[in-house]
Structures are given as structure tokens and as C-alpha cells.
Design an enzyme around this catalytic site. Sequence first.
Site, PDB file in Angstrom:
ATOM      1  N   LYS A 109       0.813  -1.216   0.000  1.00 31.39           N
ATOM      2  CA  LYS A 109       0.000   0.000   0.000  1.00 31.39           C
ATOM      3  C   LYS A 109       0.844   1.263   0.000  1.00 31.39           C
ATOM      4  CE  LYS A 109      -4.442  -1.589   1.494  1.00 31.39           C
ATOM      5  NZ  LYS A 109      -5.615  -1.322   2.323  1.00 31.39           N
ATOM      6  N   LYS A 195      -8.315 -12.761  -8.946  1.00 32.52           N
ATOM      7  CA  LYS A 195      -9.356 -12.813  -7.929  1.00 32.52           C
ATOM      8  C   LYS A 195     -10.464 -11.818  -8.267  1.00 32.52           C
ATOM      9  CE  LYS A 195      -8.985 -11.993  -3.278  1.00 32.52           C
ATOM     10  NZ  LYS A 195      -8.352 -11.861  -1.971  1.00 32.52           N
ATOM     11  N   LYS A 198     -13.138  -5.419  -6.888  1.00 33.41           N
ATOM     12  CA  LYS A 198     -13.696  -4.180  -7.424  1.00 33.41           C
ATOM     13  C   LYS A 198     -12.622  -3.325  -8.067  1.00 33.41           C
ATOM     14  CE  LYS A 198     -15.428  -2.461  -3.875  1.00 33.41           C
ATOM     15  NZ  LYS A 198     -15.871  -3.123  -2.675  1.00 33.41           N
TER      16      LYS A 198
END
Length: 332
Positions: A109, A195, A198
Site C-alpha cells: 500500500k 481474484k 472491485k
Amino acid sequence: MKRVLSAIQPTGDMHYGNYFGAVKNWVDLQDKYECVYGVVDYHAMTMPYNPKKLRENTWDVIFNLLAVGVNVENLFIQSLVPEHTELNWILSCFSSYGQLTRMTQFKDKSAQNKAGEESFISSGLLSYPILQAADILIYKADFVPVGKDQQQHLELTRNIAQRFNNQMGKEYFVLPEILFTETPKIMSTADPMKKMSKSAGEKHSISLFADEKVIMKRIKSAVTDTGEKTDTMSPGIANLFMLLKASNKMDIHTSLMDDYNNNALKYVDLKEAVAQTLIELSTQFKAKKAEFLTNKKDIKNQIKYSSSQIRKIAQETIKEVKELTGLGNVRF
Ligand code: TRP
């Protein structure tokens, strides 16, 4: 009864990957354990975010969880239990800075943020696993059902608890165990090597509350195979079978699998079966959600109440922790 704790970040819509991979398991665990499930809004502040959206998403996730069968008394909103942040501070003094910097999710991240426009990395992003440890330890949870991606954070939680217990000379915190339940990993129908998610783009996920038309479109256009004959089932076909199995449609699953084994499977039949299954599920979920939303105010009050009940456990823990650590308490 053993206690289970899990949590989900309020990051918007919920899809079938989230449902079959995690949330359905939450629903099933409620029969066997005392379950505490949090919508962790403090966690959602670690990356750049919008305050209005955060609040909207928090309630939306609550209604989604209720719609799929999570019991209202098991649910809480993290920021309604501010003791999580108090324990977070205390535990941060029992956490290793070096270990935090080695967390895979932090590395991913922070790299993502660095590459982004603002290139801002909050210290919250680094210390976030401590807050997660606080979420778990504050309820003295025995089991934490999470996916493999959270294993490192669970180990960190156990390390923190162990260090605290050692320094306090008391087996105070329960060392939580990760609860690995065999949950299916649902792939994107548009790219069955990835996978369902969104963030990869619209066509890579199917919302639990999707309209019939959208479900049809996603399933009808699902990638099946590249046309080459191989000995093993292609990931796209396997994913469609997985969706049937995860939905407990075993009769149709068996019959279509027989066709597959006899080289007689028509992909349109498989797709039709999967589409109908998901449409049926989404119809139920949508109806449930609409029902809860007609009593929006009442449900919100119930969540505030359940949060306040769950908070009592957290307050008790904080009281004991302050006693142990030499912080101000009633006897001060
Ligand atoms: N970190 C988890 C995730 O990203 C969410 C989470 C926060 C969590 N606190 C938790 C999961 C406590 C389990 C237990 O998915």
C-alpha cells in the site's frame, strides 16, 4: 462458548468474492460460536478518503451484512467503541517498529501511495496492524476467521499479546488463533486468473445486489477456455462450477460435471445455471436489504445499541489493562 471476532472495512459495495470467501462463513459461524463482527471505520482512514463517503459506506456495509444474514446483535461499528484506539496506543508500546515495516500489506500500500498523485504515506498506514491487534485482543477472541492475506497480521497480533503478557508477568491476553475455513476463492469472470475484485475494474466483480441484467451479462460473457483441448479444466470453467458449489446447488453441479466428464458439457447450459443461481441469491439479498432499509432508523438504533453492549467487553478489558500497566484507574 468460544469467541470469534472478525472485521471488515467499509469500502463500498460487496461482491460474490467477498460473500463466498468470507461473509457467508461469518453467517455460518454464528451457530457455533459467540461472534463479534466489526465494521472498522477507523481502519478506512489509513489511505486518502472522503469523510461523507466513509460514513455512507459504513452504514451501507452494515445493511449489506444484515441482508446476508449476520445477526444485528453481533455487529458493531468500530468508532462507537473508542476503547479500540485507547488499546491501540498501549499496544503500540509493545509493538516492534521493524516488524511493522516488514508487513507485506504496508509495503504494497505504501508503494501504491508513493506512485499516486499525492505520494503521502500516513503513519496510520504503518501502525494499522496494531489497531487490528487491538480489535482482536480487546475482546479476548479465541478465533479470527480471515483469509491468507491477513495471516501476517494475525502473527503480529500474537507477538504483541505475547510480549505484553511476558512484560506484565501474566497470561492476560488470549493468543488468538486464525480460523481457516475452506472458503472458495472466486475469480473474476472476465479474467479467471485474477481474484474477483472491485479495484480491477467494473467487469471483474459481480455485486451481491446486482440487477438480473448485470448478472446475465457478466456470466454470459464469462471467459471459459481458449479453445485448446487440455487435460485439466480451464480456470474459467472451474470458476463457474465453483460458484454452483458455493451456492449449494449440488444436484445441478453433479449433473453438469457428469456432462463435462463425458465431453458433453454445453457451456451455455453451465452459464445459464450459474446465472440463474446468482439471480436467485441476489433477488433474496435485495429483498432483505430493502426490508431493512424501510426500517432504517430503527435498525440504526439497534446497531448503536449492539455497539454499546459490545463496548462493555472492551471497557472491561481497558480497565484491566490500565490496572496492569500502571495507568490511571479508579484506584488512582
Ligand atoms: N485488516 C483487515 C482487512 O484488511 C480488516 C480487519 C481490521 C480485521 N481489524 C480486524 C480482520 C480484526 C480481522 C480481525 O481485511
